[in-house]
Design an enzyme around this catalytic site. Structure first.
Site, mmCIF file in Angstrom:
data_model
loop_
_atom_site.group_PDB
_atom_site.id
_atom_site.type_symbol
_atom_site.label_atom_id
_atom_site.label_comp_id
_atom_site.label_asym_id
_atom_site.label_seq_id
_atom_site.Cartn_x
_atom_site.Cartn_y
_atom_site.Cartn_z
ATOM 1 N N CYS A 50 3.255 9.067 8.170
ATOM 2 C CA CYS A 50 2.530 9.770 8.656
ATOM 3 C C CYS A 50 2.776 10.739 9.265
ATOM 4 C CB CYS A 50 2.058 8.777 9.319
ATOM 5 S SG CYS A 50 2.582 8.014 10.412
ATOM 6 N N THR A 92 -6.559 7.837 5.558
ATOM 7 C CA THR A 92 -8.560 8.224 6.895
ATOM 8 C C THR A 92 -8.924 7.653 5.147
ATOM 9 O OG1 THR A 92 -7.335 9.658 7.427
ATOM 10 C CG2 THR A 92 -9.708 10.031 6.566
ATOM 11 N N LYS A 98 -2.469 -8.727 6.480
ATOM 12 C CA LYS A 98 -1.845 -8.492 5.192
ATOM 13 C C LYS A 98 -1.415 -7.153 4.898
ATOM 14 C CE LYS A 98 -5.088 -5.709 1.750
ATOM 15 N NZ LYS A 98 -3.300 -5.217 1.301
ATOM 16 N N GLU A 117 -5.315 3.211 12.883
ATOM 17 C CA GLU A 117 -3.753 4.815 12.768
ATOM 18 C C GLU A 117 -3.525 5.696 11.200
ATOM 19 O OE1 GLU A 117 -2.486 5.629 15.236
ATOM 20 O OE2 GLU A 117 -2.450 3.827 16.462
ATOM 21 N N GLY A 148 -9.777 3.797 5.780
ATOM 22 C CA GLY A 148 -9.835 3.642 7.719
ATOM 23 C C GLY A 148 -11.870 3.582 7.424
ATOM 24 N N GLU A 186 -3.243 15.628 2.240
ATOM 25 C CA GLU A 186 -2.152 14.954 2.755
ATOM 26 C C GLU A 186 -1.215 14.856 1.007
ATOM 27 O OE1 GLU A 186 -2.479 10.537 4.823
ATOM 28 O OE2 GLU A 186 -0.658 10.596 5.273
HETATM 29 P P1 NAD Z 1 -3.727 2.964 2.032
HETATM 30 O O1 NAD Z 1 -5.450 3.060 2.655
HETATM 31 O O2 NAD Z 1 -3.994 2.615 0.491
HETATM 32 O O3 NAD Z 1 -3.489 0.966 2.188
HETATM 33 C C1 NAD Z 1 -3.266 0.694 3.557
HETATM 34 C C2 NAD Z 1 -3.943 -1.016 3.692
HETATM 35 O O4 NAD Z 1 -4.683 -0.956 3.619
HETATM 36 C C3 NAD Z 1 -3.005 -1.559 2.275
HETATM 37 O O5 NAD Z 1 -2.188 -2.926 2.915
HETATM 38 C C4 NAD Z 1 -4.399 -1.498 1.850
HETATM 39 O O6 NAD Z 1 -3.871 -2.938 0.582
HETATM 40 C C5 NAD Z 1 -5.131 -1.150 2.546
HETATM 41 N N1 NAD Z 1 -6.302 -0.900 1.919
HETATM 42 C C6 NAD Z 1 -7.005 0.108 1.460
HETATM 43 N N2 NAD Z 1 -8.173 -0.320 0.943
HETATM 44 C C7 NAD Z 1 -8.688 -1.094 2.083
HETATM 45 C C8 NAD Z 1 -10.173 -1.091 2.546
HETATM 46 N N3 NAD Z 1 -10.908 -0.886 1.491
HETATM 47 N N4 NAD Z 1 -10.414 -2.614 3.091
HETATM 48 C C9 NAD Z 1 -8.892 -2.993 3.730
HETATM 49 N N5 NAD Z 1 -8.114 -2.457 2.787
HETATM 50 C C10 NAD Z 1 -7.533 -1.463 2.639
HETATM 51 O O7 NAD Z 1 -2.376 3.852 2.194
HETATM 52 P P2 NAD Z 1 -0.973 3.216 1.732
HETATM 53 O O8 NAD Z 1 -0.879 4.407 0.394
HETATM 54 O O9 NAD Z 1 -0.859 1.886 1.978
HETATM 55 O O10 NAD Z 1 -0.444 4.778 3.265
HETATM 56 C C11 NAD Z 1 -0.845 6.050 3.215
HETATM 57 C C12 NAD Z 1 -1.456 6.588 4.308
HETATM 58 O O11 NAD Z 1 -1.315 5.573 5.613
HETATM 59 C C13 NAD Z 1 -0.692 7.806 4.597
HETATM 60 O O12 NAD Z 1 -2.314 8.550 4.227
HETATM 61 C C14 NAD Z 1 -0.779 7.412 5.496
HETATM 62 O O13 NAD Z 1 -0.358 8.749 6.776
HETATM 63 C C15 NAD Z 1 -1.266 6.338 6.433
HETATM 64 N N6 NAD Z 1 -0.084 6.175 7.711
HETATM 65 C C16 NAD Z 1 -0.676 6.385 8.988
HETATM 66 C C17 NAD Z 1 0.690 5.543 10.070
HETATM 67 C C18 NAD Z 1 0.025 6.091 11.381
HETATM 68 O O14 NAD Z 1 0.750 5.611 12.544
HETATM 69 N N7 NAD Z 1 -1.239 6.956 12.046
HETATM 70 C C19 NAD Z 1 1.428 5.083 9.513
HETATM 71 C C20 NAD Z 1 1.725 4.763 8.533
HETATM 72 C C21 NAD Z 1 1.058 5.063 7.347
#
Ligand code: NAD
Length: 487
Positions: A293, A238, A183, A259, A241, A390
């Site tokens: 990230c 986070t 997804k 991640e 996550g 962040e």
């Molecule tokens: P997000 O957590 O809002 O969304 C990420 C994904 O998770 C999306 O596909 C979203 O639809 C899905 N999602 C959201 N809530 C969910 C839930 N409760 N259950 C299942 N899926 C869910 O993050 P974002 O805004 O898309 O991305 C930015 C974040 O990602 C930042 O915090 C960044 O640091 C992190 N990131 C981390 C890495 C790494 O390698 N550590 C790499 C890229 C991005």
């Protein structure tokens, strides 16, 4: 040939990719172009029934193709063909990536798409080289550690590097013999659909790569809570996550790699090469407009060189070329959404209210779309929201230190531990401080990932559990079985 393109001419696929083909679905969410705010296409939201169907398709494909059981060299060959096709279709894939994301087209094609193909090749090679182990037991026994794929891996990815994040998940999961239900983010869903189509064209059995579109609360929850998903691989914030951990705990136990977010420090010691440090720091916060990230958003500089470093950073910040992601000349990205632009603005204002000084930037750029000016804040305390949050934008804080011990104390973040940067010519100091940093990755006299995919990436503390990339990511997609034979 120019890489620039007309976004209106891009036909985005709308639906889910299930069982090897695009299944049409009603769009429910608008997918907007961050470069100008225009709605490009719609994104459907898969519910439990759609996720059920995708899991069933994945299981049927695993059974019919025996993907996890065939001679591993066959998986290597199929994945190499997949990588080759990704490269051949780089222009179209890059356009689908850039049209609704923050990735400028030149970087999408030369960077993200190219790296994705390489990462798939990198992981393919584990399939017929990484095995189990024979372990020492009494001589009247034979003990071994065998390994096998999980089955269907549920992968969820963020919007900031859509195609390469999908590659991080698909490469190791497929090489290790699993099927995948992916997804992508609801804000950037199209390049993942094209990857699924390319996997079929490359000869990977139809149904092994399924892509369902949707948001977190509906589709994401349906995936992480599905009993047919054997393992979850997540990259995102986070907060999400933690929600995924809770949902997995509520619905059944399964392994997961997470991640997550970061707020990474970069320590510049007085003996550092300041031009090199300024180059790395500027790149580490301006790339993708800080929506990375690993963005090195907290500079911690020795008091004696802080002003000289600041001058060098200002010169580099002035050299950005903001623009639409479909223009070849753009090197400075828009912010993904108006909502995220408002969040960045709010945190910077709160930091100023708490006493921060704006050296440069501190406001959105005056142009169409959602752009934020590269920003440097000084006079920040460890409690400033600019230091703790962040921000996910091009905002750098600069703190000065007198002693090494103070630098390490400032570097330590209460929640995050993704990465850290160090700049010094003193090897002993580099190693001494590196060992004390609470971070999953430390870069010394450089900042940012390289193409050495063998180095795993992942966070300490609230920045995650487990690793992507490296041998670790391949191993995380297989489970081990201990076998003991009495001779
Ligand atoms: P997000 O957590 O809002 O969304 C990420 C994904 O998770 C999306 O596909 C979203 O639809 C899905 N999602 C959201 N809530 C969910 C839930 N409760 N259950 C299942 N899926 C869910 O993050 P974002 O805004 O898309 O991305 C930015 C974040 O990602 C930042 O915090 C960044 O640091 C992190 N990131 C981390 C890495 C790494 O390698 N550590 C790499 C890229 C991005």
């Amino acid at each position: 040939m120019s890489l620039s393109f007309d976004p209106a001419a891009i036909d985005c696929p709308v639906g889910h990719h299930i069982g090897g083909r695009l299944v049409a679905a009603e769009p429910e969410l608008a997918v907007r172009r961050p470069s100008d705010g225009v709605a490009q296409a719609g994104c459907p939201v898969a519910d439990v029934a759609v996720v059920d169907r995708a899991v069933a398709a994945a299981n049927a494909a695993l059974k019919a193709s025996r993907w996890g059981e065939v001679r591993p060299r066959e998986r290597v060959r199929a994945l190499h063909a997949f990588a080759d096709l990704i490269e051949r279709e780089a222009t179209m894939l890059g356009r689908l990536e850039s049209v609704v994301s923050t990735r400028p087209i030149a970087q999408s094609i030369a960077g993200d798409v190219a790296v994705t193909a390489e990462q798939i090749r990198f992981f393919a090679e584990f399939a017929d080289k990484e095995g189990g182990d024979l372990v020492p037991t009494g001589s009247d026994r034979l003990g071994m550690i065998d390994s096998e794929p999980y089955g269907v891996v549920g992968a969820i990815t963020p919007w900031n590097f859509p195609v390469s994040m999908a590659g991080w998940k698909l490469g190791p999961a497929l090489a290790a013999g699993n099927a995948v239900l992916l997804k992508p983010s609801e804000m950037t869903p199209f390049s993942a659909l094209m990857l699924a189509e390319l996997s079929v064209r490359a000869g990977i059995p139809a149904g092994l790569v399924n892509v369902v579109l949707g948001d977190g609360p509906t589709t994401g929850n349906a995936i992480t809570g599905h009993p047919g998903i054997a393992k979850v691989s997540f990259t995102g914030s986070t907060v999400a996550g933690a929600a995924i951990m809770a949902n997995v705990a509520r619905t059944g136990i399964k392994p997961m790699t997470l991640e997550l977010g970061g707020k990474s420090p970069q320590i510049v010691f007085a003996d550092a090469d300041l031009d090199l440090a300024a180059d790395c720091i500027a790149r580490g916060i301006l790339a993708n407009a800080g929506q990375v990230c690993v963005a090195g958003s907290r500079v911690i500089a020795a008091a004696g060189i802080a002003d000289a470093l600041l001058d060098r950073l200002l010169a580099r910040f002035a050299a950005i070329a903001p623009g639409a992601t479909w223009d070849e000349g753009t090197n400075f990205s828009p912010i993904i959404s108006q909502r995220q632009l408002g969040r960045i603005t709010g945190i910077v204002e709160a930091a100023v209210d708490a006493g921060a000084d704006i050296v440069t930037g501190g406001r959105p750029l005056d142009r169409d779309g959602s752009f934020y000016a590269p920003t440097i804040l000084t006079a920040v305390t460890p409690q400033s929201p600019a230091v703790t949050e962040e921000i996910f934008g091009p905002v750098l804080t600069l703190q000065a230190f007198a002693e090494e011990e103070e630098a390490l104390a400032l570097a330590d973040h209460p929640t995050y531990g993704l990465c850290a940067g160090l700049y010094t010519r003193d090897f002993s100091r580099a190693m001494r401080t590196s060992r004390r940093l609470q971070a999953g990755t430390v870069w010394i006299n450089r900042y940012g990932r390289s193409t050495d995919h063998i180095l795993p990436t992942g966070g300490y503390k609230g920045s995650g559990i487990g690793k992507d990339l490296g041998r670790e990511a391949y191993r995380a997609n297989r489970r081990t079985k201990s076998v003991l034979i009495d001779l």
